[in-house]
Motif scaffolding. Structure first.
Motif, PDB file in Angstrom:
ATOM      1  N   TYR A 255       0.843  -1.202   0.000  1.00  0.00           N
ATOM      2  CA  TYR A 255       0.000   0.000   0.000  1.00  0.00           C
ATOM      3  C   TYR A 255       0.874   1.247   0.000  1.00  0.00           C
ATOM      4  CZ  TYR A 255       0.951  -0.092   5.077  1.00  0.00           C
ATOM      5  OH  TYR A 255       1.544  -0.122   6.312  1.00  0.00           O
ATOM      6  N   VAL A 256       0.254   2.383  -0.301  1.00  0.00           N
ATOM      7  CA  VAL A 256       0.933   3.683  -0.328  1.00  0.00           C
ATOM      8  C   VAL A 256       0.525   4.473   0.909  1.00  0.00           C
ATOM      9  CG1 VAL A 256       1.153   5.895  -1.548  1.00  0.00           C
ATOM     10  CG2 VAL A 256       1.024   3.754  -2.852  1.00  0.00           C
ATOM     11  N   SER A 257       1.502   5.084   1.565  1.00  0.00           N
ATOM     12  CA  SER A 257       1.195   5.959   2.689  1.00  0.00           C
ATOM     13  C   SER A 257       1.628   7.378   2.345  1.00  0.00           C
ATOM     14  CB  SER A 257       1.897   5.486   3.963  1.00  0.00           C
ATOM     15  OG  SER A 257       3.290   5.411   3.779  1.00  0.00           O
ATOM     16  N   VAL A 258       0.811   8.350   2.728  1.00  0.00           N
ATOM     17  CA  VAL A 258       1.047   9.751   2.388  1.00  0.00           C
ATOM     18  C   VAL A 258       1.024  10.590   3.659  1.00  0.00           C
ATOM     19  CG1 VAL A 258       0.228  11.769   1.109  1.00  0.00           C
ATOM     20  CG2 VAL A 258      -0.041   9.472   0.137  1.00  0.00           C
ATOM     21  N   HIS A 259       2.079  11.372   3.864  1.00  0.00           N
ATOM     22  CA  HIS A 259       2.085  12.340   4.964  1.00  0.00           C
ATOM     23  C   HIS A 259       1.556  13.654   4.405  1.00  0.00           C
ATOM     24  CE1 HIS A 259       4.303  15.024   8.033  1.00  0.00           C
ATOM     25  NE2 HIS A 259       3.250  14.499   8.609  1.00  0.00           N
ATOM     26  N   LEU A 260       0.308  13.956   4.690  1.00  0.00           N
ATOM     27  CA  LEU A 260      -0.371  15.112   4.111  1.00  0.00           C
ATOM     28  C   LEU A 260      -0.372  16.264   5.103  1.00  0.00           C
ATOM     29  CD1 LEU A 260      -1.964  16.112   1.646  1.00  0.00           C
ATOM     30  CD2 LEU A 260      -4.035  15.199   2.707  1.00  0.00           C
ATOM     31  N   ARG A 261       0.365  17.327   4.792  1.00  0.00           N
ATOM     32  CA  ARG A 261       0.443  18.488   5.667  1.00  0.00           C
ATOM     33  C   ARG A 261      -0.475  19.591   5.160  1.00  0.00           C
ATOM     34  NH1 ARG A 261       3.934  19.215   9.524  1.00  0.00           N
ATOM     35  NH2 ARG A 261       2.069  20.267  10.276  1.00  0.00           N
ATOM     36  N   PHE A 262      -1.769  19.385   5.268  1.00  0.00           N
ATOM     37  CA  PHE A 262      -2.722  20.400   4.824  1.00  0.00           C
ATOM     38  C   PHE A 262      -3.677  20.752   5.954  1.00  0.00           C
ATOM     39  CE2 PHE A 262      -5.939  22.317   1.945  1.00  0.00           C
ATOM     40  CZ  PHE A 262      -5.097  23.157   1.243  1.00  0.00           C
ATOM     41  N   GLU A 263      -3.126  20.796   7.169  1.00  0.00           N
ATOM     42  CA  GLU A 263      -3.911  21.248   8.309  1.00  0.00           C
ATOM     43  C   GLU A 263      -4.021  22.776   8.270  1.00  0.00           C
ATOM     44  OE1 GLU A 263      -1.424  17.639   9.613  1.00  0.00           O
ATOM     45  OE2 GLU A 263      -1.041  19.566   8.627  1.00  0.00           O
ATOM     46  N   LYS A 264      -4.963  23.309   8.996  1.00  0.00           N
ATOM     47  CA  LYS A 264      -5.231  24.749   8.978  1.00  0.00           C
ATOM     48  C   LYS A 264      -4.018  25.564   9.379  1.00  0.00           C
ATOM     49  CE  LYS A 264      -8.809  28.034  10.442  1.00  0.00           C
ATOM     50  NZ  LYS A 264     -10.084  28.184  11.197  1.00  0.00           N
ATOM     51  N   ASP A 265      -3.325  25.132  10.452  1.00  0.00           N
ATOM     52  CA  ASP A 265      -2.168  25.908  10.910  1.00  0.00           C
ATOM     53  C   ASP A 265      -1.032  25.873   9.900  1.00  0.00           C
ATOM     54  OD1 ASP A 265      -1.683  23.221  11.376  1.00  0.00           O
ATOM     55  OD2 ASP A 265      -0.480  23.571  13.158  1.00  0.00           O
ATOM     56  N   MET A 266      -0.861  24.745   9.197  1.00  0.00           N
ATOM     57  CA  MET A 266       0.188  24.656   8.190  1.00  0.00           C
ATOM     58  C   MET A 266      -0.122  25.554   6.995  1.00  0.00           C
ATOM     59  SD  MET A 266       3.048  23.624   7.066  1.00  0.00           S
ATOM     60  CE  MET A 266       3.499  22.473   8.358  1.00  0.00           C
ATOM     61  N   VAL A 267      -1.369  25.563   6.557  1.00  0.00           N
ATOM     62  CA  VAL A 267      -1.761  26.432   5.446  1.00  0.00           C
ATOM     63  C   VAL A 267      -1.565  27.895   5.833  1.00  0.00           C
ATOM     64  CG1 VAL A 267      -3.679  27.147   3.965  1.00  0.00           C
ATOM     65  CG2 VAL A 267      -3.398  24.735   4.547  1.00  0.00           C
ATOM     66  N   ALA A 268      -1.953  28.235   7.066  1.00  0.00           N
ATOM     67  CA  ALA A 268      -1.802  29.613   7.535  1.00  0.00           C
ATOM     68  C   ALA A 268      -0.334  30.010   7.606  1.00  0.00           C
ATOM     69  CB  ALA A 268      -2.470  29.778   8.903  1.00  0.00           C
ATOM     70  N   PHE A 269       0.492  29.156   8.168  1.00  0.00           N
ATOM     71  CA  PHE A 269       1.907  29.468   8.343  1.00  0.00           C
ATOM     72  C   PHE A 269       2.621  29.620   7.000  1.00  0.00           C
ATOM     73  CE2 PHE A 269       6.381  28.421   9.079  1.00  0.00           C
ATOM     74  CZ  PHE A 269       6.670  29.272  10.151  1.00  0.00           C
ATOM     75  N   SER A 270       2.206  28.857   6.004  1.00  0.00           N
ATOM     76  CA  SER A 270       2.867  28.900   4.696  1.00  0.00           C
ATOM     77  C   SER A 270       2.631  30.223   3.979  1.00  0.00           C
ATOM     78  CB  SER A 270       2.368  27.751   3.813  1.00  0.00           C
ATOM     79  OG  SER A 270       1.023  27.984   3.402  1.00  0.00           O
TER      80      SER A 270
ATOM     81  N   PHE B  52       6.149   5.517   0.536  1.00  0.00           N
ATOM     82  CA  PHE B  52       5.848   6.640   1.435  1.00  0.00           C
ATOM     83  C   PHE B  52       5.994   7.923   0.642  1.00  0.00           C
ATOM     84  CE2 PHE B  52       7.629   9.836   4.495  1.00  0.00           C
ATOM     85  CZ  PHE B  52       6.424  10.125   5.130  1.00  0.00           C
ATOM     86  N   VAL B  53       5.025   8.821   0.763  1.00  0.00           N
ATOM     87  CA  VAL B  53       5.046  10.096   0.043  1.00  0.00           C
ATOM     88  C   VAL B  53       5.126  11.226   1.062  1.00  0.00           C
ATOM     89  CG1 VAL B  53       3.888  11.577  -1.635  1.00  0.00           C
ATOM     90  CG2 VAL B  53       3.586   9.090  -1.753  1.00  0.00           C
ATOM     91  N   THR B  54       6.165  12.034   0.961  1.00  0.00           N
ATOM     92  CA  THR B  54       6.284  13.207   1.818  1.00  0.00           C
ATOM     93  C   THR B  54       5.903  14.444   1.017  1.00  0.00           C
ATOM     94  OG1 THR B  54       7.806  14.580   3.110  1.00  0.00           O
ATOM     95  CG2 THR B  54       8.761  13.341   1.288  1.00  0.00           C
TER      96      THR B  54
ATOM     97  N   ILE C 221       9.634  11.926  -3.129  1.00  0.00           N
ATOM     98  CA  ILE C 221       9.832  13.312  -2.716  1.00  0.00           C
ATOM     99  C   ILE C 221       9.494  14.198  -3.911  1.00  0.00           C
ATOM    100  CG2 ILE C 221      11.443  14.979  -1.722  1.00  0.00           C
ATOM    101  CD1 ILE C 221      13.143  12.617  -0.803  1.00  0.00           C
ATOM    102  N   PRO C 222       8.307  14.800  -3.941  1.00  0.00           N
ATOM    103  CA  PRO C 222       7.895  15.587  -5.114  1.00  0.00           C
ATOM    104  C   PRO C 222       8.782  16.809  -5.334  1.00  0.00           C
ATOM    105  CG  PRO C 222       6.024  15.095  -3.670  1.00  0.00           C
ATOM    106  CD  PRO C 222       7.263  14.753  -2.912  1.00  0.00           C
ATOM    107  N   ASP C 223       9.013  17.135  -6.584  1.00  0.00           N
ATOM    108  CA  ASP C 223       9.675  18.389  -6.957  1.00  0.00           C
ATOM    109  C   ASP C 223       8.577  19.444  -7.051  1.00  0.00           C
ATOM    110  OD1 ASP C 223      10.868  20.551  -8.180  1.00  0.00           O
ATOM    111  OD2 ASP C 223      12.026  19.355  -9.597  1.00  0.00           O
ATOM    112  N   LYS C 224       8.393  20.191  -5.975  1.00  0.00           N
ATOM    113  CA  LYS C 224       7.243  21.087  -5.915  1.00  0.00           C
ATOM    114  C   LYS C 224       7.416  22.352  -6.762  1.00  0.00           C
ATOM    115  CE  LYS C 224       6.551  21.233  -1.402  1.00  0.00           C
ATOM    116  NZ  LYS C 224       5.780  21.537  -0.167  1.00  0.00           N
ATOM    117  N   LYS C 225       8.642  22.692  -7.125  1.00  0.00           N
ATOM    118  CA  LYS C 225       8.831  23.788  -8.072  1.00  0.00           C
ATOM    119  C   LYS C 225       8.300  23.390  -9.446  1.00  0.00           C
ATOM    120  CE  LYS C 225      12.881  25.988  -5.959  1.00  0.00           C
ATOM    121  NZ  LYS C 225      14.293  26.399  -6.169  1.00  0.00           N
ATOM    122  N   LYS C 226       8.627  22.177  -9.856  1.00  0.00           N
ATOM    123  CA  LYS C 226       8.135  21.682 -11.136  1.00  0.00           C
ATOM    124  C   LYS C 226       6.616  21.509 -11.106  1.00  0.00           C
ATOM    125  CE  LYS C 226      10.555  18.611 -13.329  1.00  0.00           C
ATOM    126  NZ  LYS C 226      11.191  17.315 -13.736  1.00  0.00           N
ATOM    127  N   LEU C 227       6.098  21.024  -9.992  1.00  0.00           N
ATOM    128  CA  LEU C 227       4.647  20.846  -9.878  1.00  0.00           C
ATOM    129  C   LEU C 227       3.908  22.175  -9.953  1.00  0.00           C
ATOM    130  CD1 LEU C 227       4.308  18.120  -7.076  1.00  0.00           C
ATOM    131  CD2 LEU C 227       3.872  17.864  -9.516  1.00  0.00           C
TER     132      LEU C 227
END
Length: 598
Positions: free
Chosen positions: A357-372, A498-500, A526-532
């Motif tokens: 199976y695939v596991s994903v660490h998803l950092r899309f909590e409210k405080d993370m979105v706000a801090f970003s 595992f997806v970070t 490890i996604p290349d988020k600049k390319k994304l």
């Protein structure tokens, strides 16, 4: 050996203590031979002399130049420089309002006047990758995604090439033979702060320091963090008995201070001297500055103890870190029991793909979105919610006068948290079809009903700890974020992939732990988020182009999966070669990344 470290005769404790280099932001201004000044924030135009634009700049320049010519008043240079700069900043217009926010200045950018509101740039010029347009891309590519699911082989079964599966094995030196440790130099007490994995880092570093100083480590105290708000103690999260037993041949560990020491401090640990240590301190620093205090007082305390030991230390000290992190620290029995059940349920649900199976660490909590400080598609409502969250969590940090925040630049730089939709598109483009079982490790997702819907559409077989475990099973862990994070950590540890998505201690420790148990390969995307950011900003992107870019990203993640530890890197993420040995009888990769065939 009383009064000395246990590093052995080859270690020289008399060498001067080393400190990390000063930040480039604080390097002193320098006087050049031609009398001009160079340094942070001071530049020349066209290679010629410095251009002084107005009276204030001229005054500042003359004062600083005079100070540097007269060595007798050199000590006043920083004060005079700061005073001049404050006077210059004060000349800017700060009293008008823009859209209800404080106007903090004007800036010319490509011939346009850019206004600021509450620290955020308004009317920023439109550059590729600066806007969140992923939903448009999803709508454009959805027909191709549906068709691809019927004609592709699930990448879950072929994602990591077989030749890279083995090659390294754990080789931590922890002799099973009982040995008597030398007489202790005193008691070492630390307070671990932060979340689960920051606490883990502090614990492992404390073990290494205790061994270095030949000290007795007291079971670490956990600080009640204002963000995590978890009152758990060491024994609630980690197996205390096993921790003491696993370290018995290397470091003496006790649950609490003996009665005679407690009486000396009126049973109040806060009365014990709290040492203020430099960040990333070297072993020499500990031996010269801390060991004498330990010998004199019999007990010392460091609170908080976080990032207080350099990454580059002698092998004997690194070995203690390895032993503590990968062997001695295991979760408490209640956490292990439920986590094992959850892993087995994931395996059972994914039998069609061999239990993978695939596991994903998803950092899309409210405080993370706000801090970003990133902007998504919620409009004015999202803006107000994020402003409130930032003010509540960081009290004016993002609205300080002079602070400039460019959401578009943050996105282009790859620093925005990936949305669930973007993670789903990423995985489908890499070849994981809609039959893939996906586990999402996360806190409370921001507007989950809205943002999780596309991910569930892309991967119908999606689980979280709240769906995988029953409410009754989770009840003892509710209200304890670190214990819940430990459940997520275990399920992610045993996944095939595992997806970070955003970095941090959680994925860094997981990548290292996965390297340790999977033959040296982290099996991590490890996604290349600049390319994304560029791809998801183009609704007209062709499906073939999108697939090609995702496959290239997957290939790069595979090649980085077996990375060796660089000089200043952390062994918690890169356990090779400090904690692992290379096997000689299998196809493997040497230290230069070259495939070696047995």
């Amino acid at each position: 050996m009383h009064g000395y470290s246990r590093l052995g005769p080859n270690f020289n404790p008399s060498s001067p203590p080393t400190s990390p280099p000063s930040s480039p932001r604080f390097r002193p201004t320098r006087m050049k031979p031609n009398g001009l000044i160079s340094g942070p924030g001071i530049s020349r135009v066209g290679g010629g002399p410095m251009k002084l634009g107005n009276f204030v700049e001229r005054v500042v320049y003359i004062v600083i130049a005079t100070v540097f010519r007269r060595k007798g008043v050199l000590l006043f240079a920083p004060l005079l420089y700061i005073t001049g700069m404050l006077a210059y900043m004060g000349s800017l217009s700060l009293d008008s309002k823009v859209n209800g926010g404080e106007r903090i200045g004007l800036e010319k950018l490509k011939g346009n006047i850019v206004e600021f509101s509450g620290g955020f740039v308004l009317n920023e010029p439109r550059l590729p990758g600066s806007l969140y347009r992923s939903p448009e891309v999803f709508e454009r590519l959805w027909p191709f995604l549906q068709d691809e699911a019927n004609h592709s082989t699930n990448a879950l079964t072929t994602v990591w090439p077989t030749r890279y599966q083995r090659g390294w094995k754990p080789c931590i030196n922890n002799s099973a033979v009982e040995t008597e440790l030398p007489k202790s130099n005193g008691y070492f007490i630390i307070e671990a702060n932060g979340g689960l994995n920051q606490q883990r880092l502090s614990i492992c570093d404390a073990v290494a320091v205790a061994g270095l100083l030949n000290a007795t480590l007291v079971i670490p105290i956990f600080h009640l963090n204002s963000v995590w708000r978890d009152s758990s103690k060491f024994g609630d999260i980690f197996d205390e008995d096993f921790f003491i037993y696993a370290l018995r041949n290397k470091v003496n560990v006790v649950r609490q201070l003996p009665e005679d020491v407690l009486q000396r401090y009126n049973h109040n640990i806060s009365s014990i001297v709290n040492l203020r240590l430099k960040a990333w301190s070297s072993p020499s620093y500990y031996l010269q500055k801390v060991l004498p205090r330990l010998l004199a007082l019999g007990a010392v305390r460091v609170a908080p103890f976080s990032n207080r030991l350099a990454n580059t230390v002698p092998p004997e000290v690194q070995g203690l870190r390895c032993l503590a992190n990968f062997e001695a620290l295991r979760f408490s029995q209640p956490i292990r029991s439920l986590a094992e059940v959850m892993v087995q349920r994931m395996v059972q649900k994914s039998l069609s793909s061999g239990g993978k199976y695939v596991s994903v660490h998803l950092r899309f909590e409210k405080d993370m979105v706000a801090f970003s400080c990133c902007i998504y598609d919620g409009g004015e409502e999202e803006k107000q919610e994020m402003d409130i969250a930032r003010e509540k969590g960081w009290r004016g940090k993002f609205r300080r006068r002079g602070r400039v925040i460019r959401p578009g630049a943050i996105r282009r730089d790859g620093k925005c948290p990936l949305t669930p939709l973007e993670v789903g598109m990423l995985l489908r483009g890499m070849g994981f079809d809609n039959s893939t079982l996906v586990y999402v490790a996360a806190g409370v997702i921001y507007k989950a009903e809205k943002y999780m819907a596309p991910l569930r559409k892309l991967f119908p077989l999606l689980e979280t700890k709240d769906t995988l475990a029953t409410p009754e099973e989770l009840a003892p862990f509710q209200g304890h974020s670190s214990r819940l994070a430990a459940l997520d950590y275990t399920v992610c540890l045993h996944g095939e992939v595992f997806v970070t998505t955003q970095g941090g201690n959680f994925p860094h420790f997981l990548m290292g732990h996965r390297r340790y148990i999977y033959g040296g390969h982290s099996k991590t995307i490890i996604p290349d988020k600049k390319k994304l950011a560029l791809l998801f900003d183009n609704p007209d992107v062709r499906w073939e182009t999108f697939i090609y870019q995702m496959q290239d990203m997957l290939y790069r993640s595979d090649s980085k999966g077996r990375e060796m530890k660089k000089l200043t890197a952390s062994l918690y993420t890169f356990p090779m070669p400090d904690c692992m040995c290379q096997e000689a009888d299998t196809n493997t990769i040497d230290v230069n990344g070259t495939l070696k065939l047995s």
